[in-house]
Design an enzyme around this catalytic site. Structure first.
Site, PDB file in Angstrom:
ATOM      1  N   ASN A   9       0.923  -1.023   0.212  1.00  0.00           N
ATOM      2  CA  ASN A   9      -0.180   0.256  -0.159  1.00  0.00           C
ATOM      3  C   ASN A   9       0.811   1.404  -0.001  1.00  0.00           C
ATOM      4  OD1 ASN A   9      -2.154   2.426   0.844  1.00  0.00           O
ATOM      5  ND2 ASN A   9      -2.243   1.673   2.966  1.00  0.00           N
ATOM      6  N   LYS A  11      -0.035   4.390  -0.383  1.00  0.00           N
ATOM      7  CA  LYS A  11      -0.537   5.226   0.538  1.00  0.00           C
ATOM      8  C   LYS A  11      -0.140   6.894  -0.204  1.00  0.00           C
ATOM      9  CE  LYS A  11      -0.454   2.983   5.212  1.00  0.00           C
ATOM     10  NZ  LYS A  11      -0.044   2.888   6.235  1.00  0.00           N
ATOM     11  N   HIS A  95      -9.030   1.401   5.158  1.00  0.00           N
ATOM     12  CA  HIS A  95      -8.302   1.104   5.851  1.00  0.00           C
ATOM     13  C   HIS A  95      -8.271   2.082   6.590  1.00  0.00           C
ATOM     14  CE1 HIS A  95      -3.831   2.365   6.472  1.00  0.00           C
ATOM     15  NE2 HIS A  95      -3.754   1.510   5.780  1.00  0.00           N
ATOM     16  N   GLU A  97      -6.896   4.665   8.223  1.00  0.00           N
ATOM     17  CA  GLU A  97      -6.727   5.501   7.649  1.00  0.00           C
ATOM     18  C   GLU A  97      -8.309   6.449   7.149  1.00  0.00           C
ATOM     19  OE1 GLU A  97      -3.007   5.785   5.947  1.00  0.00           O
ATOM     20  OE2 GLU A  97      -2.053   4.854   7.552  1.00  0.00           O
ATOM     21  N   GLU A 167      -4.981  -5.352  10.455  1.00  0.00           N
ATOM     22  CA  GLU A 167      -4.251  -3.201  10.819  1.00  0.00           C
ATOM     23  C   GLU A 167      -4.760  -3.532  12.224  1.00  0.00           C
ATOM     24  OE1 GLU A 167      -2.613  -3.150   6.726  1.00  0.00           O
ATOM     25  OE2 GLU A 167      -3.948  -1.281   7.118  1.00  0.00           O
ATOM     26  N   GLY A 173       2.629   2.404  10.960  1.00  0.00           N
ATOM     27  CA  GLY A 173       3.925   3.329  11.262  1.00  0.00           C
ATOM     28  C   GLY A 173       4.593   2.987  12.249  1.00  0.00           C
ATOM     29  N   SER A 213       3.911  -2.615   9.951  1.00  0.00           N
ATOM     30  CA  SER A 213       5.378  -2.634  10.717  1.00  0.00           C
ATOM     31  C   SER A 213       5.556  -3.397   9.943  1.00  0.00           C
ATOM     32  CB  SER A 213       5.121  -1.964  11.634  1.00  0.00           C
ATOM     33  OG  SER A 213       5.131  -0.528  11.764  1.00  0.00           O
TER      34      SER A 213
HETATM   35  P1  13P Z   1       3.268  -0.105   7.521  1.00  0.00           P
HETATM   36  O1  13P Z   1       3.698  -0.889   7.056  1.00  0.00           O
HETATM   37  O2  13P Z   1       4.064   0.973   6.842  1.00  0.00           O
HETATM   38  O3  13P Z   1       3.846   0.125   9.054  1.00  0.00           O
HETATM   39  O4  13P Z   1       1.801   0.554   7.038  1.00  0.00           O
HETATM   40  C1  13P Z   1       0.826  -0.622   7.177  1.00  0.00           C
HETATM   41  C2  13P Z   1      -0.226  -0.491   6.255  1.00  0.00           C
HETATM   42  O5  13P Z   1      -1.023   1.095   6.754  1.00  0.00           O
HETATM   43  C3  13P Z   1       0.082  -1.110   4.631  1.00  0.00           C
HETATM   44  O6  13P Z   1      -2.033  -1.149   4.498  1.00  0.00           O
END
Ligand code: 13P
Length: 250
Positions: A9, A11, A95, A97, A167, A173, A213
């Site tokens: 992803n 982002k 997601h 976010e 997740e 992150g 992560s």
């Molecule tokens: P990270 O791997 O940067 O922690 O992000 C995970 C994520 O949100 C994947 O959709």
């Protein structure tokens, strides 16, 4: 046997130019991989270019979001028909976010999942608890609600294609990964909830990924857990060599 999926992803990262260079390098590094489904999810602006570069390779392309309607007066939105027509095969939905910053609800995510299937897009449906919810011991309750409301009323013929990503929001992150055991525990719980809704046989066919992560040095342990069928990778998918190492987790 469930075929593992490693999905990146991206982002809100990568201009078109950088997206092309990332995916070209990646394609060269993983061209011999056959036993893992590889997916990259660039921002909308780079989808066309990435679909072009990956044509004829073993890399599939997904979007990071979509509207549920086919078309209409929805300024700023992109429809499943548009994504399908341009050559996307996957779409990330719900997601954290999007839930956190853009007010996505389980009801809207449910509409989007149904609509994705209508256009033969494979939804990667994200669920997961906040840190506070984990600390209060309500992880299973939170995930159950997200799964029950999000996956309500699907056709049984669609279930085997479904992909879920667990997740935990506190692991995204932050460099903090859930332990292999904690991830396995929640993911097997998700499979149980799906089995209550659609039966064990279908629940055993869906792929459930872990996200939060994921890095080259923790993927192998995660993949050894019996219910973890792959990973949804953020930061570590933005660099070809690192992402290729995750794809070659064995
Ligand atoms: P990270 O791997 O940067 O922690 O992000 C995970 C994520 O949100 C994947 O959709």
């Amino acid at each position: 046997m469930r075929k593992p999926i490693i999905a990146g992803n991206w982002k809100m990262y990568k201009t078109v130019e950088r997206a092309i260079s990332l995916v070209s390098e990646l394609a060269g590094l993983v061209s011999d991989v056959r036993d893992v489904e590889i997916v990259v999810c660039p921002p909308f602006t780079a989808l066309d270019a990435v679909i072009d570069v990956t044509a004829g390779t073993n890399i599939a392309v997904g979007a990071q979001n979509m509207h549920w309607e086919t078309e209409g007066a929805f300024t700023g939105e992109v429809s499943p028909m548009m994504l399908k027509q341009m050559g996307c095969s996957y779409v990330i939905l719900g997601h954290s976010e999007r839930r956190q910053y853009f007010g996505e609800t389980d009801e809207n995510i449910n509409r989007k999942i149904k609509s994705a299937f209508r256009y033969q897009l494979i939804p990667i449906v994200c669920v997961g608890e906040l840190l506070e919810q984990r600390e209060n011991g309500v992880t299973e309750q939170v995930v159950r609600t997200q799964i029950e409301a999000g996956l309500k009323g699907l056709e049984t013929s669609e279930i085997p294609k479904l992909v879920v990503a667990y997740e935990p929001v506190w692991a995204i992150g932050t460099g903090k990964t859930a332990s292999n055991e904690d991830a396995q525990q929640v993911i097997s719980f998700i499979r149980k909830v799906v089995s209550e809704m659609y039966g064990q046989e279908l629940a055993d066919q869906i792929r459930i990924l872990y996200g939060g992560s994921v890095k080259p040095d923790n993927i192998t342990g995660l993949m050894q857990e019996k219910d973890i069928d792959g990973a949804l990778v953020g930061g570590a998918s933005l660099e070809a060599e690192t992402f290729a190492k995750i794809i070659r987790f064995k």
